[in-house]
Design a protein around this motif. Sequence first.
Motif: not given
Length: 111
Positions: A89-92, A101-107
Amino acid sequence: MTESEFLALAEATLDRIEAVLERAADISDLDVECSRRGNVLEIEFVNNGSKIIVNSQAPMQEMWVAAKSGGFHYKRDGGQWVNTRDSSELFAALSEMVSGQAGVALVLNDV
């Protein structure tokens, strides 16, 4: 889906991606700059200058994403944008790309 229906949905999706990233930047260490030109959303990571590009492709009725991890195509299926190769899925997928790319874990949630 007609072309005008696709264009409206694609525009709403780009708006939603931008809004989700802005909210994520407000509550995390994510430092991104988003800019829009027509059907193209450019996401630039301030800390390293890398980018993710998300754009709509009306002739194919797809959303395309270009990131360090590769190029991906998403087609509408059952109310979601689904990768034409692996059904992610796109958002996942964007969550993984942005985190990498940011080096920050995000959902990033599509809400």
